[in-house]
Write a protein that holds these residues in place. Sequence first.
Motif, mmCIF file in Angstrom:
data_model
loop_
_atom_site.group_PDB
_atom_site.id
_atom_site.type_symbol
_atom_site.label_atom_id
_atom_site.label_comp_id
_atom_site.label_asym_id
_atom_site.label_seq_id
_atom_site.Cartn_x
_atom_site.Cartn_y
_atom_site.Cartn_z
ATOM 1 N N GLU A 110 -6.483 30.679 13.731
ATOM 2 C CA GLU A 110 -7.282 31.867 13.403
ATOM 3 C C GLU A 110 -6.554 32.781 12.423
ATOM 4 O OE1 GLU A 110 -8.075 33.363 17.293
ATOM 5 O OE2 GLU A 110 -9.793 32.013 17.627
ATOM 6 N N ALA A 111 -5.238 32.908 12.575
ATOM 7 C CA ALA A 111 -4.456 33.739 11.650
ATOM 8 C C ALA A 111 -4.456 33.131 10.252
ATOM 9 C CB ALA A 111 -3.028 33.887 12.170
ATOM 10 N N ILE A 112 -4.314 31.810 10.182
ATOM 11 C CA ILE A 112 -4.320 31.112 8.893
ATOM 12 C C ILE A 112 -5.676 31.242 8.222
ATOM 13 C CG2 ILE A 112 -4.271 28.792 7.866
ATOM 14 C CD1 ILE A 112 -2.084 28.155 10.026
ATOM 15 N N LYS A 113 -6.729 31.065 9.000
ATOM 16 C CA LYS A 113 -8.087 31.163 8.467
ATOM 17 C C LYS A 113 -8.375 32.575 7.952
ATOM 18 C CE LYS A 113 -12.847 30.005 9.775
ATOM 19 N NZ LYS A 113 -13.712 29.492 10.884
ATOM 20 N N LYS A 114 -7.967 33.573 8.709
ATOM 21 C CA LYS A 114 -8.183 34.970 8.317
ATOM 22 C C LYS A 114 -7.456 35.295 7.024
ATOM 23 C CE LYS A 114 -7.588 39.733 9.943
ATOM 24 N NZ LYS A 114 -7.076 40.595 11.054
ATOM 25 N N ALA A 115 -6.233 34.778 6.872
ATOM 26 C CA ALA A 115 -5.428 35.064 5.676
ATOM 27 C C ALA A 115 -5.918 34.298 4.450
ATOM 28 C CB ALA A 115 -3.964 34.730 5.948
ATOM 29 N N GLY A 116 -6.644 33.210 4.672
ATOM 30 C CA GLY A 116 -7.160 32.432 3.564
ATOM 31 C C GLY A 116 -6.125 31.604 2.835
ATOM 32 N N VAL A 117 -4.998 31.341 3.490
ATOM 33 C CA VAL A 117 -3.932 30.567 2.855
ATOM 34 C C VAL A 117 -4.129 29.081 3.115
ATOM 35 C CG1 VAL A 117 -2.257 32.453 2.962
ATOM 36 C CG2 VAL A 117 -2.414 30.823 4.866
ATOM 37 N N ARG A 279 3.515 16.290 -2.973
ATOM 38 C CA ARG A 279 2.887 16.512 -4.274
ATOM 39 C C ARG A 279 1.512 17.137 -4.112
ATOM 40 N NH1 ARG A 279 4.889 17.899 -8.674
ATOM 41 N NH2 ARG A 279 3.286 19.485 -8.430
ATOM 42 N N ALA A 280 0.761 16.661 -3.128
ATOM 43 C CA ALA A 280 -0.575 17.201 -2.878
ATOM 44 C C ALA A 280 -0.500 18.673 -2.490
ATOM 45 C CB ALA A 280 -1.268 16.394 -1.784
ATOM 46 N N PHE A 281 0.471 19.020 -1.648
ATOM 47 C CA PHE A 281 0.612 20.409 -1.220
ATOM 48 C C PHE A 281 0.972 21.313 -2.398
ATOM 49 C CE2 PHE A 281 3.407 23.849 0.470
ATOM 50 C CZ PHE A 281 2.410 24.582 1.111
ATOM 51 N N ILE A 282 1.937 20.913 -3.194
ATOM 52 C CA ILE A 282 2.345 21.727 -4.339
ATOM 53 C C ILE A 282 1.179 21.898 -5.311
ATOM 54 C CG2 ILE A 282 3.888 21.863 -6.338
ATOM 55 C CD1 ILE A 282 5.213 22.431 -3.585
ATOM 56 N N ASP A 283 0.458 20.826 -5.581
ATOM 57 C CA ASP A 283 -0.683 20.912 -6.496
ATOM 58 C C ASP A 283 -1.781 21.803 -5.930
ATOM 59 O OD1 ASP A 283 0.573 19.311 -8.327
ATOM 60 O OD2 ASP A 283 -0.473 17.464 -7.739
ATOM 61 N N THR A 287 -3.148 25.125 -7.837
ATOM 62 C CA THR A 287 -4.518 25.121 -8.352
ATOM 63 C C THR A 287 -5.534 25.778 -7.427
ATOM 64 O OG1 THR A 287 -5.062 22.971 -7.344
ATOM 65 C CG2 THR A 287 -4.013 22.952 -9.535
ATOM 66 N N GLY A 288 -5.168 25.918 -6.150
ATOM 67 C CA GLY A 288 -6.120 26.426 -5.172
ATOM 68 C C GLY A 288 -7.108 25.373 -4.684
ATOM 69 N N ASP A 289 -6.894 24.120 -5.063
ATOM 70 C CA ASP A 289 -7.799 23.028 -4.690
ATOM 71 C C ASP A 289 -7.452 22.511 -3.296
ATOM 72 O OD1 ASP A 289 -9.428 20.847 -4.445
ATOM 73 O OD2 ASP A 289 -8.752 19.833 -6.266
ATOM 74 N N ARG A 290 -8.186 22.987 -2.295
ATOM 75 C CA ARG A 290 -7.910 22.610 -0.905
ATOM 76 C C ARG A 290 -8.297 21.164 -0.599
ATOM 77 N NH1 ARG A 290 -7.366 27.348 2.422
ATOM 78 N NH2 ARG A 290 -7.450 29.198 1.093
ATOM 79 N N SER A 291 -9.116 20.566 -1.441
ATOM 80 C CA SER A 291 -9.532 19.182 -1.193
ATOM 81 C C SER A 291 -8.369 18.204 -1.320
ATOM 82 C CB SER A 291 -10.649 18.784 -2.170
ATOM 83 O OG SER A 291 -10.160 18.668 -3.496
ATOM 84 N N LEU A 292 -7.269 18.640 -1.922
ATOM 85 C CA LEU A 292 -6.083 17.789 -2.049
ATOM 86 C C LEU A 292 -5.378 17.596 -0.709
ATOM 87 C CD1 LEU A 292 -4.632 19.313 -5.344
ATOM 88 C CD2 LEU A 292 -5.832 17.126 -5.105
ATOM 89 N N ILE A 293 -5.623 18.514 0.220
ATOM 90 C CA ILE A 293 -4.945 18.482 1.524
ATOM 91 C C ILE A 293 -5.726 17.589 2.474
ATOM 92 C CG2 ILE A 293 -4.120 19.855 3.465
ATOM 93 C CD1 ILE A 293 -2.703 20.378 0.761
ATOM 94 N N ARG A 294 -5.125 16.495 2.892
ATOM 95 C CA ARG A 294 -5.808 15.535 3.765
ATOM 96 C C ARG A 294 -5.672 15.878 5.245
ATOM 97 N NH1 ARG A 294 -5.559 9.472 1.204
ATOM 98 N NH2 ARG A 294 -6.126 10.062 -0.921
ATOM 99 N N SER A 295 -4.704 16.733 5.572
ATOM 100 C CA SER A 295 -4.535 17.138 6.968
ATOM 101 C C SER A 295 -4.398 18.657 7.044
ATOM 102 C CB SER A 295 -3.297 16.462 7.587
ATOM 103 O OG SER A 295 -3.142 16.873 8.931
ATOM 104 N N PRO A 296 -5.493 19.382 6.907
ATOM 105 C CA PRO A 296 -5.429 20.837 7.057
ATOM 106 C C PRO A 296 -5.134 21.224 8.505
ATOM 107 C CG PRO A 296 -7.703 20.106 6.822
ATOM 108 C CD PRO A 296 -6.851 18.900 6.595
ATOM 109 N N TYR A 297 -4.655 22.431 8.689
ATOM 110 C CA TYR A 297 -4.216 22.867 10.019
ATOM 111 C C TYR A 297 -5.313 22.686 11.071
ATOM 112 C CZ TYR A 297 -1.569 25.493 13.487
ATOM 113 O OH TYR A 297 -0.870 25.846 14.619
ATOM 114 N N GLU A 298 -6.526 23.081 10.742
ATOM 115 C CA GLU A 298 -7.624 22.988 11.698
ATOM 116 C C GLU A 298 -7.808 21.567 12.212
ATOM 117 O OE1 GLU A 298 -12.339 23.092 11.013
ATOM 118 O OE2 GLU A 298 -11.397 25.060 10.778
ATOM 119 N N ASP A 299 -7.701 20.592 11.312
ATOM 120 C CA ASP A 299 -7.856 19.197 11.710
ATOM 121 C C ASP A 299 -6.679 18.725 12.559
ATOM 122 O OD1 ASP A 299 -9.715 16.780 11.044
ATOM 123 O OD2 ASP A 299 -7.683 15.999 10.896
#
Length: 326
Positions: A110-117, A279-283, A287-299
Amino acid sequence: MEKVRIGFIGVGGIAGAHLNILSKMEDVEIKAICDINPQTLKRRAEEFGVQACYEDYREMLDKEELDAVYICVPPFAHADMEERAAEKGLHMFIEKPVELRMENAIRKHEAIKKAGVIASVGYCARYLDISDKVRELLKDRTVELVLGYFMGGAPGTPWWRQRDKSGGQLVEQTTHMVDIARFFVGDVEAVNGAFVALTKPSPDWTIDNASVVTLYFESGAIGAITSACMLGQGFKTGLDLFARDFIVEFTYGGIRIREPGSPPQEIKAGVNMYYEENRAFIDAVKTGDRSLIRSPYEDAVKTLEVTLAADISARERRVVELKFKG
């Protein structure tokens, strides 16, 4: 941004793999590191040429100008690291498992989601090219059965063999097989676990020696994930997936495809999964492209829930339904 400024909380163990990879990336600056072990801290600082060293992560987060932070601490040691990083607007790469208690993980989510990071979790097998191939192969097939294994010896790290610090093998290690099963087959809706510990090699050994966990997937498929850490030798790590007239055997090194009337086809992994996840995380940060992250925190919290629910199931001898939806 030209360079992503990185801070590390925890520089022992798996952090070394991340540091080695990131230190070779021209668009990354390892700006500060933190560890409670002064010897480890000094060694890593010298190895990677880092000037800013801290033994308190709060001090590092308060003083340093960072874009992102890597959190590479044991499962029991997360405290409020994620919440503090989120408050600072820092993107995060967090090693698995993300917690030992669901309520803590949900609070952090919830903290991560609220911060938008951006928050990526180190389920590295998702980044293998052969994982893409498995998903492609299964796209038009119906998986009915999944068999997973993480069977061998125990790491030498003292905290790993203590339940209150690691959560046990399923939570800390076999979580990789649980996660990649979810990546291939979809979410799990219920679990049934059985654990055993008939022998104890040392007084500080409080984890189970082996377990079998039945997974009930939302798709209707069923699975069984087997763990063993008392073998004192490498044995078997991987995931087998079964559809009608079709078998895929997955390991970190490659896949084997079996179909009736044809010789097995083998495809080797062609990428370094640790490099790819970094590499995916740095990119994504650049770029702000969250689709590069295959394992986001929520998942990753969903994977955690499977393993923690299996433990509850084993203790109470009942099927446990999963509740977290994100």
